[in-house]
Design a protein around this motif. Structure first.
Motif, PDB file in Angstrom:
ATOM      1  N   PHE A   1     -37.961 -42.117 131.586  1.00 57.14           N
ATOM      2  CA  PHE A   1     -37.713 -42.091 130.137  1.00 57.14           C
ATOM      3  C   PHE A   1     -36.898 -40.849 129.784  1.00 57.14           C
ATOM      4  O   PHE A   1     -37.265 -39.726 130.128  1.00 57.14           O
ATOM      5  N   HIS A   2     -35.783 -41.074 129.085  1.00 61.02           N
ATOM      6  CA  HIS A   2     -34.925 -39.996 128.571  1.00 61.02           C
ATOM      7  C   HIS A   2     -34.941 -40.029 127.053  1.00 61.02           C
ATOM      8  O   HIS A   2     -34.916 -41.112 126.449  1.00 61.02           O
ATOM      9  N   THR A   3     -34.986 -38.861 126.444  1.00 54.67           N
ATOM     10  CA  THR A   3     -34.840 -38.785 124.989  1.00 54.67           C
ATOM     11  C   THR A   3     -33.755 -37.781 124.626  1.00 54.67           C
ATOM     12  O   THR A   3     -33.713 -36.667 125.158  1.00 54.67           O
TER      13      THR A   3
ATOM     14  N   HIS B   1     -27.376 -42.062 119.250  1.00 52.73           N
ATOM     15  CA  HIS B   1     -26.103 -41.366 119.115  1.00 52.73           C
ATOM     16  C   HIS B   1     -25.066 -42.088 119.979  1.00 52.73           C
ATOM     17  O   HIS B   1     -25.392 -42.620 121.042  1.00 52.73           O
ATOM     18  N   PRO B   2     -23.799 -42.112 119.533  1.00 52.48           N
ATOM     19  CA  PRO B   2     -22.760 -42.786 120.329  1.00 52.48           C
ATOM     20  C   PRO B   2     -22.667 -42.301 121.774  1.00 52.48           C
ATOM     21  O   PRO B   2     -22.252 -43.064 122.655  1.00 52.48           O
ATOM     22  N   ALA B   3     -23.045 -41.049 122.047  1.00 49.56           N
ATOM     23  CA  ALA B   3     -22.978 -40.549 123.416  1.00 49.56           C
ATOM     24  C   ALA B   3     -23.908 -41.326 124.339  1.00 49.56           C
ATOM     25  O   ALA B   3     -23.581 -41.589 125.505  1.00 49.56           O
ATOM     26  N   VAL B   4     -25.069 -41.690 123.851  1.00 47.86           N
ATOM     27  CA  VAL B   4     -26.015 -42.473 124.647  1.00 47.86           C
ATOM     28  C   VAL B   4     -25.494 -43.892 124.845  1.00 47.86           C
ATOM     29  O   VAL B   4     -25.504 -44.434 125.957  1.00 47.86           O
ATOM     30  N   LEU B   5     -25.026 -44.512 123.763  1.00 47.61           N
ATOM     31  CA  LEU B   5     -24.527 -45.881 123.867  1.00 47.61           C
ATOM     32  C   LEU B   5     -23.297 -45.946 124.763  1.00 47.61           C
ATOM     33  O   LEU B   5     -23.117 -46.913 125.525  1.00 47.61           O
ATOM     34  N   ALA B   6     -22.438 -44.922 124.695  1.00 41.69           N
ATOM     35  CA  ALA B   6     -21.257 -44.889 125.566  1.00 41.69           C
ATOM     36  C   ALA B   6     -21.651 -44.772 127.033  1.00 41.69           C
ATOM     37  O   ALA B   6     -21.043 -45.395 127.910  1.00 41.69           O
TER      38      ALA B   6
ATOM     39  N   PRO C   1     -38.752 -55.618 136.172  1.00 38.45           N
ATOM     40  CA  PRO C   1     -38.965 -54.931 137.461  1.00 38.45           C
ATOM     41  C   PRO C   1     -37.815 -54.013 137.835  1.00 38.45           C
ATOM     42  O   PRO C   1     -38.017 -52.987 138.488  1.00 38.45           O
ATOM     43  N   GLU C   2     -36.582 -54.377 137.443  1.00 39.87           N
ATOM     44  CA  GLU C   2     -35.407 -53.586 137.803  1.00 39.87           C
ATOM     45  C   GLU C   2     -35.047 -52.523 136.758  1.00 39.87           C
ATOM     46  O   GLU C   2     -34.028 -51.837 136.895  1.00 39.87           O
ATOM     47  N   THR C   3     -35.872 -52.374 135.723  1.00 39.42           N
ATOM     48  CA  THR C   3     -35.606 -51.329 134.728  1.00 39.42           C
ATOM     49  C   THR C   3     -35.787 -49.959 135.378  1.00 39.42           C
ATOM     50  O   THR C   3     -36.839 -49.665 135.954  1.00 39.42           O
ATOM     51  N   VAL C   4     -34.747 -49.117 135.282  1.00 39.94           N
ATOM     52  CA  VAL C   4     -34.815 -47.785 135.884  1.00 39.94           C
ATOM     53  C   VAL C   4     -34.902 -46.683 134.836  1.00 39.94           C
ATOM     54  O   VAL C   4     -35.378 -45.584 135.138  1.00 39.94           O
ATOM     55  N   LEU C   5     -34.441 -46.965 133.609  1.00 39.16           N
ATOM     56  CA  LEU C   5     -34.399 -45.909 132.599  1.00 39.16           C
ATOM     57  C   LEU C   5     -34.462 -46.503 131.205  1.00 39.16           C
ATOM     58  O   LEU C   5     -33.831 -47.525 130.918  1.00 39.16           O
ATOM     59  N   VAL C   6     -35.226 -45.834 130.349  1.00 38.92           N
ATOM     60  CA  VAL C   6     -35.222 -46.098 128.908  1.00 38.92           C
ATOM     61  C   VAL C   6     -34.749 -44.826 128.224  1.00 38.92           C
ATOM     62  O   VAL C   6     -35.223 -43.732 128.549  1.00 38.92           O
ATOM     63  N   SER C   7     -33.794 -44.952 127.291  1.00 38.66           N
ATOM     64  CA  SER C   7     -33.281 -43.792 126.553  1.00 38.66           C
ATOM     65  C   SER C   7     -33.416 -44.056 125.062  1.00 38.66           C
ATOM     66  O   SER C   7     -32.722 -44.924 124.509  1.00 38.66           O
TER      67      SER C   7
ATOM     68  N   THR D   1     -25.484 -27.576 130.480  1.00 40.53           N
ATOM     69  CA  THR D   1     -24.338 -28.480 130.350  1.00 40.53           C
ATOM     70  C   THR D   1     -23.373 -27.915 129.309  1.00 40.53           C
ATOM     71  O   THR D   1     -23.662 -26.925 128.638  1.00 40.53           O
ATOM     72  N   GLY D   2     -22.237 -28.580 129.169  1.00 34.46           N
ATOM     73  CA  GLY D   2     -21.250 -28.138 128.203  1.00 34.46           C
ATOM     74  C   GLY D   2     -21.405 -28.762 126.833  1.00 34.46           C
ATOM     75  O   GLY D   2     -20.713 -28.366 125.889  1.00 34.46           O
ATOM     76  N   SER D   3     -22.314 -29.731 126.691  1.00 30.32           N
ATOM     77  CA  SER D   3     -22.517 -30.402 125.407  1.00 30.32           C
ATOM     78  C   SER D   3     -23.710 -31.330 125.505  1.00 30.32           C
ATOM     79  O   SER D   3     -24.202 -31.632 126.602  1.00 30.32           O
ATOM     80  N   GLY D   4     -24.129 -31.849 124.351  1.00 32.86           N
ATOM     81  CA  GLY D   4     -25.161 -32.868 124.348  1.00 32.86           C
ATOM     82  C   GLY D   4     -24.661 -34.175 124.931  1.00 32.86           C
ATOM     83  O   GLY D   4     -25.401 -34.895 125.613  1.00 32.86           O
ATOM     84  N   SER D   5     -23.396 -34.486 124.667  1.00 33.07           N
ATOM     85  CA  SER D   5     -22.823 -35.721 125.209  1.00 33.07           C
ATOM     86  C   SER D   5     -22.831 -35.692 126.732  1.00 33.07           C
ATOM     87  O   SER D   5     -23.125 -36.704 127.390  1.00 33.07           O
ATOM     88  N   GLU D   6     -22.508 -34.532 127.315  1.00 29.67           N
ATOM     89  CA  GLU D   6     -22.555 -34.414 128.768  1.00 29.67           C
ATOM     90  C   GLU D   6     -23.982 -34.564 129.282  1.00 29.67           C
ATOM     91  O   GLU D   6     -24.225 -35.214 130.311  1.00 29.67           O
ATOM     92  N   ALA D   7     -24.939 -33.972 128.576  1.00 31.09           N
ATOM     93  CA  ALA D   7     -26.330 -34.083 128.998  1.00 31.09           C
ATOM     94  C   ALA D   7     -26.791 -35.536 128.957  1.00 31.09           C
ATOM     95  O   ALA D   7     -27.468 -36.016 129.878  1.00 31.09           O
ATOM     96  N   ASP D   8     -26.425 -36.262 127.893  1.00 36.03           N
ATOM     97  CA  ASP D   8     -26.790 -37.674 127.801  1.00 36.03           C
ATOM     98  C   ASP D   8     -26.165 -38.469 128.945  1.00 36.03           C
ATOM     99  O   ASP D   8     -26.819 -39.303 129.574  1.00 36.03           O
ATOM    100  N   ALA D   9     -24.884 -38.218 129.196  1.00 38.57           N
ATOM    101  CA  ALA D   9     -24.198 -38.942 130.271  1.00 38.57           C
ATOM    102  C   ALA D   9     -24.800 -38.614 131.626  1.00 38.57           C
ATOM    103  O   ALA D   9     -24.949 -39.499 132.490  1.00 38.57           O
ATOM    104  N   THR D  10     -25.150 -37.349 131.836  1.00 39.34           N
ATOM    105  CA  THR D  10     -25.759 -36.951 133.101  1.00 39.34           C
ATOM    106  C   THR D  10     -27.081 -37.672 133.306  1.00 39.34           C
ATOM    107  O   THR D  10     -27.386 -38.150 134.412  1.00 39.34           O
ATOM    108  N   ALA D  11     -27.873 -37.764 132.245  1.00 36.96           N
ATOM    109  CA  ALA D  11     -29.166 -38.432 132.362  1.00 36.96           C
ATOM    110  C   ALA D  11     -29.002 -39.913 132.680  1.00 36.96           C
ATOM    111  O   ALA D  11     -29.602 -40.432 133.639  1.00 36.96           O
ATOM    112  N   ILE D  12     -28.188 -40.597 131.904  1.00 38.27           N
ATOM    113  CA  ILE D  12     -28.102 -42.052 132.020  1.00 38.27           C
ATOM    114  C   ILE D  12     -27.297 -42.473 133.239  1.00 38.27           C
ATOM    115  O   ILE D  12     -27.745 -43.296 134.060  1.00 38.27           O
ATOM    116  N   ARG D  13     -26.110 -41.899 133.389  1.00 35.22           N
ATOM    117  CA  ARG D  13     -25.286 -42.254 134.542  1.00 35.22           C
ATOM    118  C   ARG D  13     -25.898 -41.720 135.833  1.00 35.22           C
ATOM    119  O   ARG D  13     -25.840 -42.373 136.890  1.00 35.22           O
ATOM    120  N   GLY D  14     -26.499 -40.516 135.756  1.00 36.00           N
ATOM    121  CA  GLY D  14     -27.093 -39.911 136.941  1.00 36.00           C
ATOM    122  C   GLY D  14     -28.269 -40.693 137.468  1.00 36.00           C
ATOM    123  O   GLY D  14     -28.411 -40.883 138.689  1.00 36.00           O
TER     124      GLY D  14
END
Length: 405
Positions: free
Chosen positions: A203-205, A129-134, A169-175, A94-107
């Motif tokens: 689970f994403h970290t 980090h704000p990238a995860v919360l965003a 039941p509908e939880t798909v991801l924990v970060s 990826t181009g940054s950690g923020s992109e990686a976080d967004a890819t994980a959560i949004r993806g």
């Protein structure tokens, strides 16, 4: 060194001689802001440079100009994978950690919706980090996801019981991040990931601050996705990676060509991927040589100096929890962190997160831990790295003590 695949680290976790030090550290200031960014290791720079000029070809090209870039990209992927115990095919550049976080959560959220989950549920925690919360805000605002943000205790830790209670039941991801960028506090990721996966969620970290500083193994942690960032361990800014466990469904943020297994379109940034791979190999050797222990000793020396010379006034934030070996977040009674640093022109450090530098307001991380406003405004983040020395620690301590009065 040319374009060699191997880089060398001396025993003890220190670079081999002064030639290993970044030219940017040659001035009079003491640099204690390694959590904000690290200088590019000269050995990393030397390895990446040929891919900016000599080996400039597109790695997807079938002709001779693409062969070396293609091979270099594959080698870099394997080097990054080796650092975290993954398979090369599980590494997405990826181009940054923020992109990686967004890819994980949004993806993950988008893939869940496509699979039939009507309103996915995502869980994060307050000191992310704000990238995860965003990214969590994005899936809530644009995809109708529900988001739960867990609190932390006075040490900055998530209670595993709180996570278990929040799962649905509908939880798909924990970060939940591995290491906090301000306090260095290490979350119990293996336990949290075990609870999550036992419930059937992913689970994403965000391990941006941890990879390269402590041993990180995705299998031991039990995570499905993991973010790492090059400029936190001596590669350039503008490159990161996301570990995606084999079999995880993930929608691409950027569509177009089929690069990165169809998960990130765009011609690969070969020089920066090469740099990330070289930095990963250096980090692995550093850790094997005892760099974490060396930096923990320096960190503890700095903390002792401040607490001994400022008796009863210096309080380490997050010290009751496991921490990164090179991170010290400390508040000094009767001071303002930004005023202390202003009085120390030859010391480079931060007041809380570098992402909020200059705002002069209490850190949201410390506030989430229950730290009061006065102590939060007094906080300093002092972080060491590959070229930090005992002399740096003593010089920094002397300057801070004098500024604190």
């Amino acid at each position: 060194m040319g374009t060699g695949e191997t880089v060398q680290v001396a025993a003890g976790g220190k670079p081999a001689g002064l030639a290993g030090q970044s030219a940017g550290l040659a001035g009079q200031s003491v640099y204690l802001d390694y959590n904000a960014t690290t200088p590019v290791d000269p050995r990393v720079l030397e390895i990446m440079l040929p891919y900016l000029d000599t080996h400039f070809g597109n790695p997807s090209s079938a002709h001779s100009f693409g062969l070396k870039p293609h091979a270099a990209l594959a080698r870099a992927r394997a080097q990054v994978a080796a650092l975290i115990g993954a398979a090369p095919a599980e590494i997405l550049f990826t181009g940054s950690g923020s992109e990686a976080d967004a890819t994980a959560i949004r993806g993950v959220a988008t893939a869940a919706i496509r699979s039939g989950v009507g309103r996915p549920h995502v869980i994060a925690q307050a000191t992310e980090h704000p990238a995860v919360l965003a990214a969590c805000d994005y899936v809530r605002d644009h995809h109708g996801a529900e988001v739960t943000v867990l609190g932390v205790d006075a040490r900055g830790l998530v209670d595993p019981r709180d996570l278990a209670a929040a799962l649905r039941p509908e939880t798909v991801l924990v970060s939940i991040m591995l290491a906090n960028n301000e306090t260095g506090v290490l979350q119990p990721i293996a336990e949290l990931a075990g609870i999550t996966r036992g419930h059937g969620a992913l689970f994403h970290t965000d391990a941006a601050q941890a990879v390269g500083k402590i041993p990180v193994n995705v299998t031991e942690l039990g995570v499905d996705l993991l973010t790492l960032v090059g400029h936190k361990f001596y590669a350039p800014k503008g490159v990161g990676a996301l570990y995606v466990r084999e079999g995880v469904a993930l929608e691409a943020l950027i569509g177009g060509g089929g690069q990165e297994q169809g998960r990130r379109a765009g011609t690969e940034n070969v020089p920066y991927a090469v740099a990330l791979g070289a930095a990963a190999e250096l980090a692995a050797a550093d850790l094997a040589a005892g760099s974490a222990d060396r930096l923990a000793e320096l960190r503890d020396r700095l903390q002792r100096e401040l607490q001994m010379r400022l008796p009863g006034r210096a309080h380490a934030n997050g010290s009751g929890a496991p921490r990164l070996p090179q991170t010290l977040n400390i508040s000094i009674d009767g001071t303002l962190g930004h005023a202390v640093l202003s009085a120390c022109p030859n010391l480079a450090a931060s007041t809380g997160s570098a992402c909020h530098a200059g705002t002069h307001r209490p850190s949201p991380v410390l506030a989430a831990m229950g730290v009061d406003e006065e102590r939060g405004l007094a906080a300093l983040r002092l972080t060491l790295g590959r070229w930090s020395t005992e002399a740096d620690v003593l010089t920094a301590a002397k300057a801070i003590i004098e500024a604190a009065g």
